[in-house]
Write a protein that holds these residues in place. Sequence first.
Motif, PDB file in Angstrom:
ATOM      1  N   CYS A  86       1.314  -3.297   4.589  1.00  7.26           N
ATOM      2  CA  CYS A  86       1.813  -2.799   5.868  1.00  7.26           C
ATOM      3  C   CYS A  86       2.719  -3.828   6.536  1.00  7.26           C
ATOM      4  O   CYS A  86       3.795  -3.468   7.061  1.00  7.26           O
ATOM      5  CB  CYS A  86       0.634  -2.453   6.780  1.00  7.26           C
ATOM      6  N   GLU A  87       2.326  -5.095   6.523  1.00  9.33           N
ATOM      7  CA  GLU A  87       3.181  -6.146   7.102  1.00  9.33           C
ATOM      8  C   GLU A  87       4.489  -6.273   6.328  1.00  9.33           C
ATOM      9  O   GLU A  87       5.552  -6.485   6.925  1.00  9.33           O
ATOM     10  CB  GLU A  87       2.433  -7.478   7.099  1.00  9.33           C
ATOM     11  N   CYS A  88       4.397  -6.124   5.007  1.00  7.76           N
ATOM     12  CA  CYS A  88       5.627  -6.178   4.198  1.00  7.76           C
ATOM     13  C   CYS A  88       6.557  -5.026   4.565  1.00  7.76           C
ATOM     14  O   CYS A  88       7.776  -5.226   4.736  1.00  7.76           O
ATOM     15  CB  CYS A  88       5.265  -6.122   2.710  1.00  7.76           C
ATOM     16  N   PHE A  89       6.013  -3.836   4.707  1.00  7.99           N
ATOM     17  CA  PHE A  89       6.831  -2.687   5.106  1.00  7.99           C
ATOM     18  C   PHE A  89       7.437  -2.890   6.496  1.00  7.99           C
ATOM     19  O   PHE A  89       8.590  -2.513   6.749  1.00  7.99           O
ATOM     20  CB  PHE A  89       5.994  -1.410   5.081  1.00  7.99           C
ATOM     21  N   LYS A  90       6.670  -3.467   7.401  1.00 10.66           N
ATOM     22  CA  LYS A  90       7.182  -3.716   8.750  1.00 10.66           C
ATOM     23  C   LYS A  90       8.362  -4.691   8.726  1.00 10.66           C
ATOM     24  O   LYS A  90       9.360  -4.494   9.434  1.00 10.66           O
ATOM     25  CB  LYS A  90       6.080  -4.261   9.646  1.00 10.66           C
ATOM     26  N   ARG A  91       8.244  -5.730   7.884  1.00 12.48           N
ATOM     27  CA  ARG A  91       9.356  -6.683   7.791  1.00 12.48           C
ATOM     28  C   ARG A  91      10.594  -6.007   7.221  1.00 12.48           C
ATOM     29  O   ARG A  91      11.715  -6.208   7.724  1.00 12.48           O
ATOM     30  CB  ARG A  91       8.957  -7.886   6.924  1.00 12.48           C
ATOM     31  N   HIS A  92      10.410  -5.228   6.164  1.00 15.13           N
ATOM     32  CA  HIS A  92      11.553  -4.511   5.598  1.00 15.13           C
ATOM     33  C   HIS A  92      12.138  -3.547   6.619  1.00 15.13           C
ATOM     34  O   HIS A  92      13.363  -3.384   6.710  1.00 15.13           O
ATOM     35  CB  HIS A  92      11.126  -3.736   4.343  1.00 15.13           C
ATOM     36  N   LEU A  93      11.271  -2.903   7.401  1.00 13.25           N
ATOM     37  CA  LEU A  93      11.765  -1.961   8.401  1.00 13.25           C
ATOM     38  C   LEU A  93      12.594  -2.673   9.457  1.00 13.25           C
ATOM     39  O   LEU A  93      13.644  -2.160   9.894  1.00 13.25           O
ATOM     40  CB  LEU A  93      10.580  -1.235   9.042  1.00 13.25           C
ATOM     41  N   GLN A  94      12.159  -3.853   9.872  1.00 15.30           N
ATOM     42  CA  GLN A  94      12.933  -4.616  10.861  1.00 15.30           C
ATOM     43  C   GLN A  94      14.290  -5.037  10.287  1.00 15.30           C
ATOM     44  O   GLN A  94      15.321  -4.946  10.961  1.00 15.30           O
ATOM     45  CB  GLN A  94      12.142  -5.848  11.291  1.00 15.30           C
ATOM     46  N   ILE A  95      14.246  -5.481   9.010  1.00 15.92           N
ATOM     47  CA  ILE A  95      15.499  -5.927   8.389  1.00 15.92           C
ATOM     48  C   ILE A  95      16.463  -4.758   8.215  1.00 15.92           C
ATOM     49  O   ILE A  95      17.667  -4.846   8.539  1.00 15.92           O
ATOM     50  CB  ILE A  95      15.207  -6.590   7.029  1.00 15.92           C
TER      51      ILE A  95
ATOM     52  N   ASN B   9      12.246  -1.663  -3.992  1.00 16.81           N
ATOM     53  CA  ASN B   9      11.341  -2.127  -5.058  1.00 16.81           C
ATOM     54  C   ASN B   9       9.919  -2.352  -4.527  1.00 16.81           C
ATOM     55  O   ASN B   9       8.942  -1.951  -5.172  1.00 16.81           O
ATOM     56  CB  ASN B   9      11.874  -3.417  -5.674  1.00 16.81           C
ATOM     57  N   ASP B  10       9.823  -3.011  -3.375  1.00 16.70           N
ATOM     58  CA  ASP B  10       8.500  -3.243  -2.791  1.00 16.70           C
ATOM     59  C   ASP B  10       7.809  -1.921  -2.446  1.00 16.70           C
ATOM     60  O   ASP B  10       6.584  -1.782  -2.603  1.00 16.70           O
ATOM     61  CB  ASP B  10       8.621  -4.105  -1.534  1.00 16.70           C
ATOM     62  N   PHE B  11       8.599  -0.954  -1.997  1.00 11.32           N
ATOM     63  CA  PHE B  11       8.038   0.355  -1.661  1.00 11.32           C
ATOM     64  C   PHE B  11       7.452   1.028  -2.903  1.00 11.32           C
ATOM     65  O   PHE B  11       6.303   1.496  -2.899  1.00 11.32           O
ATOM     66  CB  PHE B  11       9.131   1.217  -1.022  1.00 11.32           C
ATOM     67  N   HIS B  12       8.229   1.054  -3.980  1.00 12.60           N
ATOM     68  CA  HIS B  12       7.761   1.699  -5.208  1.00 12.60           C
ATOM     69  C   HIS B  12       6.578   0.941  -5.827  1.00 12.60           C
ATOM     70  O   HIS B  12       5.618   1.559  -6.311  1.00 12.60           O
ATOM     71  CB  HIS B  12       8.900   1.810  -6.218  1.00 12.60           C
ATOM     72  N   GLU B  13       6.632  -0.382  -5.821  1.00  9.89           N
ATOM     73  CA  GLU B  13       5.527  -1.160  -6.384  1.00  9.89           C
ATOM     74  C   GLU B  13       4.249  -0.977  -5.574  1.00  9.89           C
ATOM     75  O   GLU B  13       3.145  -0.914  -6.137  1.00  9.89           O
ATOM     76  CB  GLU B  13       5.918  -2.639  -6.433  1.00  9.89           C
ATOM     77  N   ALA B  14       4.385  -0.882  -4.270  1.00  3.87           N
ATOM     78  CA  ALA B  14       3.206  -0.691  -3.431  1.00  3.87           C
ATOM     79  C   ALA B  14       2.522   0.631  -3.739  1.00  3.87           C
ATOM     80  O   ALA B  14       1.294   0.708  -3.841  1.00  3.87           O
ATOM     81  CB  ALA B  14       3.591  -0.761  -1.952  1.00  3.87           C
ATOM     82  N   TYR B  15       3.305   1.683  -3.896  1.00  4.29           N
ATOM     83  CA  TYR B  15       2.707   2.989  -4.194  1.00  4.29           C
ATOM     84  C   TYR B  15       2.226   3.066  -5.640  1.00  4.29           C
ATOM     85  O   TYR B  15       1.304   3.825  -5.948  1.00  4.29           O
ATOM     86  CB  TYR B  15       3.707   4.098  -3.898  1.00  4.29           C
TER      87      TYR B  15
ATOM     88  N   GLN C 119      -8.696  -3.476   2.462  1.00  2.87           N
ATOM     89  CA  GLN C 119      -8.097  -3.555   3.789  1.00  2.87           C
ATOM     90  C   GLN C 119      -7.123  -4.726   3.876  1.00  2.87           C
ATOM     91  O   GLN C 119      -6.023  -4.588   4.426  1.00  2.87           O
ATOM     92  CB  GLN C 119      -9.187  -3.691   4.850  1.00  2.87           C
ATOM     93  N   ARG C 120      -7.525  -5.867   3.315  1.00  3.20           N
ATOM     94  CA  ARG C 120      -6.616  -7.019   3.340  1.00  3.20           C
ATOM     95  C   ARG C 120      -5.344  -6.743   2.549  1.00  3.20           C
ATOM     96  O   ARG C 120      -4.238  -7.096   2.976  1.00  3.20           O
ATOM     97  CB  ARG C 120      -7.339  -8.262   2.789  1.00  3.20           C
ATOM     98  N   GLU C 121      -5.512  -6.086   1.382  1.00  3.81           N
ATOM     99  CA  GLU C 121      -4.331  -5.765   0.580  1.00  3.81           C
ATOM    100  C   GLU C 121      -3.435  -4.758   1.298  1.00  3.81           C
ATOM    101  O   GLU C 121      -2.205  -4.894   1.296  1.00  3.81           O
ATOM    102  CB  GLU C 121      -4.775  -5.208  -0.778  1.00  3.81           C
ATOM    103  N   ILE C 122      -4.034  -3.763   1.910  1.00  2.00           N
ATOM    104  CA  ILE C 122      -3.243  -2.758   2.627  1.00  2.00           C
ATOM    105  C   ILE C 122      -2.565  -3.376   3.843  1.00  2.00           C
ATOM    106  O   ILE C 122      -1.422  -3.023   4.181  1.00  2.00           O
ATOM    107  CB  ILE C 122      -4.142  -1.571   3.035  1.00  2.00           C
TER     108      ILE C 122
END
Length: 206
Positions: free
Chosen positions: A101-110, A140-146, A94-97
């Motif tokens: 999720c927070e990383c994706f949110k930041r990228h989405l805002q940017i 890159n973060d998207f692909h690494e996360a998956y 849960q902590r990792e996810i």
Amino acid sequence: MRTESTYRQMELNPQIADGEMHSPERVRMQMEQARQQAEFYEQQRQQWETQRRELEQSNEQKAMFNANLNEIGMKIHNSVRRLEKELESMDREQREIERVCECFKRHLQILSALQPQNWSTEGFQERLREALPKLDRAENDFHEAYLDGRKYQHTDTFLHKPGEEAPDRISSKVIGEHLLKGLAFHLPLFLLLLITWMVYFLATTL
């Protein structure tokens, strides 16, 4: 005449002098006392036997209960240990996810703030050079996360990327299942027709 020895015996045991030592009443009393005493001893024996059986039964029930207690206690103990490990694993994931999720949110805002449709022609190249690294980092973060998400045990979110659920493979699997079902259904009919034709052919040629 009573002799001297007779008088001496009478003095030692007066009942002999009265003639009651072996009287029927005396014998009946002694027999009744013996019977009562025997009944008393028999009741005591039965009580002791009952107490002994109750004690043995209590010991057996106690041993059985203790065995069941230890068995269910050990099962629950092992279950608690497994559940605690499971909870720890779930908390860790849960902590990792949450970090993903927070990383994706930041990228989405940017990425949402870029709005390339509003870029002017004059500063387009400069803004494009600034935006490309942001897009690359997000991709890159998207692909690494998956890629890393395949190790998770408590979620299947990262098994397939959005839009890449491989519908062709699923359709092929479904088609293969239908073909197998059709073959299993028509195979007996085909064999029956083949046997009928062979019988007819042999009958006409002989």
